[in-house]
Write an enzyme that holds these catalytic residues in place. Sequence first.
Site, mmCIF file in Angstrom:
data_model
loop_
_atom_site.group_PDB
_atom_site.id
_atom_site.type_symbol
_atom_site.label_atom_id
_atom_site.label_comp_id
_atom_site.label_asym_id
_atom_site.label_seq_id
_atom_site.Cartn_x
_atom_site.Cartn_y
_atom_site.Cartn_z
ATOM 1 N N ASP A 52 0.763 -1.240 -0.010
ATOM 2 C CA ASP A 52 0.150 0.042 -0.087
ATOM 3 C C ASP A 52 0.846 1.293 -0.100
ATOM 4 O OD1 ASP A 52 -2.509 -0.739 0.086
ATOM 5 O OD2 ASP A 52 -2.822 -0.478 2.263
ATOM 6 N N TYR A 110 6.037 -9.526 7.881
ATOM 7 C CA TYR A 110 5.752 -8.105 8.165
ATOM 8 C C TYR A 110 5.937 -7.617 9.606
ATOM 9 C CZ TYR A 110 3.408 -7.561 3.616
ATOM 10 O OH TYR A 110 2.896 -7.356 2.322
#
Lengths: 245, 245
Positions: A52, A110
Amino acid sequence: MKRIMLTVAYDGTNYHGWQRQPNGETIESVLNRCLTALLREEIEVIGASRTDSGVHALCNIAVFDTNTNIPPEKLSYALNARLPADIKIQGSKEVDASFHPRHCDSRKTYEYRIYNAEFPMPAERLYAHFSYVPYDVERMKKAARYFEGTHDFKSFCSTDTHVENTVRQIEHVEVNKNENKIVIRAVGRGFLYNMVRIMAGTLMEVGRGNLEPQDMERILAAKDRSAAGPTAPACGLTLTGYEFL
Amino acid sequence: MKRIMLTVAYDGTNYHGWQRQPNGETIESVLNRCLTALLREEIEVIGASRTDSGVHALCNIAVFDTNTNIPPEKLSYALNARLPADIKIQGSKEVDASFHPRHCDSRKTYEYRIYNAEFPMPAERLYAHFSYVPYDVERMKKAARYFEGTHDFKSFCSTDTHVENTVRQIEHVEVNKNENKIVIRAVGRGFLYNMVRIMAGTLMEVGRGNLEPQDMERILAAKDRSAAGPTAPACGLTLTGYEFL
């Protein structure tokens, strides 16, 4: 014709995410432009994780096909000379012509970072979400365990996306605090759109006492985005590991 | 009228250093402007360390005099609301009216960071100097010991400045490597202009094999800037500690 795999690190602060789009610069569009200029062929990379807007990566993966005579391992140096300081290749090599980074088994890691102090710290602002409220990290650790395993993560998926199958296998979610930094590390075979940021936003609600660790069971069962906590800000998220299995 | 002490953290990337100057924004000029607007009095801060263009700080010190009724401890919050994201106050308190941060004994800690890897890493670029050459950290550790104690550091002082006394007392210089990061940490009662950056540049020459650790003795004795190594780039330097004695 050979297929090249690049390991790409970037500071996502100034980009509209990975994927090419009509308005605004993206990581993919910068790579395509620099590769096309370097190799004098029209290059379009295929990315592994379409991160994103504002999200960072130490090791996203891109592949492309080329007729160049530059040795595959040397491409990283030649490309880095053309790339801006906030996007840098960490390695390049030739892969099988059939290799597609989104159509093979992989394990991604992540990290979501929270800078948790009374005052914001300028040198942390780009790579951690600042929050001054107290968090009970032990509660966050307990809540994180509910995410481990294979679950339907529909409640942790942005409603802006349409995927048929919202079941994902998460190997590990851990929460650690070191001085003023809280790090949520999630390792899994695949993640839904905004999934780590919604998990982080929900764990923060647990840490603040607005949710109980065992509420994670109910939230997963609801299969409804509105049952989970808010989407944590993009700047705190970094793709830190990518492994093909 | 009361005297207030601020602890100031900043990312120096986009500033022409601490001290007010005719061209370009400085940390001091931003503080003066925001304090003047907040307190509706003409404010001019006195800084402790006049850091160079591009140098960062976790805890520089500024004092100023004011008639405000805002409680001293609350000033940090009110001021942070007006400051840009790359300058943030870490605390505020009232101090004695005679307190001057440059006219009292203090101990400062500076860290010089080198990101030492094959490829530059975007998320490190603002706060560490990138270098891909191999460094022998054990040699750098040995060389660093020569700086400890009271010495004439004229060889480690920029020729752009004129100070009569170039003798300084350095308590401690250590060099550590952790994964891809080499950190040089210097603790002392005072530093000359560019001193830590010239020490870092000289230690890097030792690490690369261009100088021997024992050359530090000769370089100190020369009392000549040209005897030492280059001035390492500003981005690697951060003022990390400030203690009044």
